[in-house]
Enzyme design. Structure first.
Site, PDB file in Angstrom:
ATOM      1  N   HIS A 259       0.912 -28.324  68.583  1.00 17.16           N
ATOM      2  CA  HIS A 259       2.256 -28.674  69.043  1.00 17.16           C
ATOM      3  C   HIS A 259       2.745 -27.639  70.058  1.00 17.16           C
ATOM      4  O   HIS A 259       2.553 -26.439  69.874  1.00 17.16           O
ATOM      5  CB  HIS A 259       3.226 -28.735  67.870  1.00 17.16           C
ATOM      6  CG  HIS A 259       4.605 -29.120  68.272  1.00 17.16           C
ATOM      7  ND1 HIS A 259       4.906 -30.350  68.817  1.00 17.16           N
ATOM      8  CD2 HIS A 259       5.778 -28.420  68.240  1.00 17.16           C
ATOM      9  CE1 HIS A 259       6.199 -30.397  69.095  1.00 17.16           C
ATOM     10  NE2 HIS A 259       6.743 -29.239  68.752  1.00 17.16           N
TER      11      HIS A 259
ATOM     12  N   CYS B 200       3.503 -35.224  72.395  1.00 19.66           N
ATOM     13  CA  CYS B 200       4.094 -33.903  72.597  1.00 19.66           C
ATOM     14  C   CYS B 200       3.840 -33.351  73.992  1.00 19.66           C
ATOM     15  O   CYS B 200       4.766 -32.947  74.704  1.00 19.66           O
ATOM     16  CB  CYS B 200       3.556 -32.960  71.530  1.00 19.66           C
ATOM     17  SG  CYS B 200       3.827 -31.207  71.842  1.00 19.66           S
TER      18      CYS B 200
ATOM     19  N   ASP C 242      12.824 -27.883  71.765  1.00 19.13           N
ATOM     20  CA  ASP C 242      11.678 -28.696  71.360  1.00 19.13           C
ATOM     21  C   ASP C 242      12.107 -30.154  71.242  1.00 19.13           C
ATOM     22  O   ASP C 242      12.727 -30.549  70.257  1.00 19.13           O
ATOM     23  CB  ASP C 242      11.136 -28.180  70.020  1.00 19.13           C
ATOM     24  CG  ASP C 242       9.902 -28.936  69.565  1.00 19.13           C
ATOM     25  OD1 ASP C 242       9.463 -29.857  70.279  1.00 19.13           O
ATOM     26  OD2 ASP C 242       9.375 -28.602  68.496  1.00 19.13           O
TER      27      ASP C 242
END
Length: 279
Positions: free
Chosen positions: A119, A81, A134
């Site tokens: 995240h 991420c 995202d």
């Protein structure tokens, strides 16, 4: 076209042409909704979630832009991420978008609403609206941006919505045939690259990190999504319940390249094989 020289997102340092080639994006770019959507979809189609460095004995997963570009853009690897957010933020900064970063508490596997906020994603401001952008949540994540507003919904092959809880948290949900799956809850409190370093250290070293003791690979494409956790491979297709199966040792070792498009150096394949074999 370049990010401000002193921008914390380092847009002036990104090799935009190389990035666009890596993700296969051939349209003109501008700070508009068409570009935001197009880049989002191209990125998730091309770049998998990849935690392999944590399993290969790497003592660090660097987040400086040069290292991230070398790994993801030039070597053709995936990234986890934080690496992908560093790269995407630099690209959007270079093009001229206005955005901030925020952190979310993942729920899809743990089900917990109070776990650590590990995240990271982006909130893009465009023409008086905010968009959740995202690209790094993996197989359950967005295929294009969703408007950041209570009740927002994305329809199509991969449907999502956003709901608001009494606490004020937004919750992104993947609307699966078997029922909605809560992916993560978040507020839009601003996070900075210095915050990324702390999260990166946790993900790499903490004993309760989900990312440093088993292989986690994820790929989102137009008509199929794959998720590998350890040796459990899940396949998701539009409008169908997810299916899962266990891979044997040989299948698990070949999965990074054959399923997720990640080419490793031969020495890394050998190291990964020893890691998967266990003590």
């Amino acid at each position: 076209m370049s990010g401000a020289p002193d921008s914390m997102w380092q847009g002036s340092g990104v090799d935009l042409d190389a990035y666009l080639t890596r993700v296969g994006y051939q349209e003109d770019v501008a700070p508009d909704l068409a570009t935001l959507r197009g880049l989002h979809t191209a990125h998730v189609d091309a770049i998998p979630f990849d935690n392999l460095d944590a399993l290969l004995g790497r003592t660090a997963v660097p987040l400086d832009l040069d290292s991230v570009q070398e790994k993801i853009v030039r070597q053709g690897r995936g990234g986890w991420c934080l690496e992908q957010v560093v790269l995407m933020a630099a690209v959007l900064d270079r093009i001229g978008f206005t955005f901030t970063a925020f952190a979310g508490r993942t729920r899809i596997r743990s089900g917990s609403k109070v776990g650590p906020a590990l995240h990271v994603a982006l909130c893009v401001e465009l023409d008086g609206e905010r968009w959740l952008h995202d690209v790094s949540f993996g197989a359950n994540g967005l295929h294009e941006p969703i408007r950041l507003a209570e009740g927002a919904r994305l329809d199509g092959d991969w449907p999502f919505d956003l709901v608001r809880e009494p606490t004020g948290e937004h919750v992104l949900r993947f609307l699966r045939p078997e029922g909605p799956a809560e992916l993560y809850g978040f507020t839009t409190d601003v996070r900075y690259p210095s915050d990324f370093e702390l999260l990166n250290h946790f993900c790499l070293t903490h004993p309760r990190s989900p990312f440093n003791h088993r292989m986690i690979l994820q790929r989102t494409r137009a008509k199929v999504r794959h998720l590998l956790v350890g040796t459990a491979l899940t396949e998701i297709r539009p409008g169908e319940p997810a299916t899962s199966r266990e891979l044997d040792a040989a299948e698990a070792l070949s999965a990074p390249e054959e399923i997720f498009g990640i080419t490793l150096e031969p020495r890394d394949v050998r190291t990964l094989g020893k890691t998967l074999a266990g003590p």
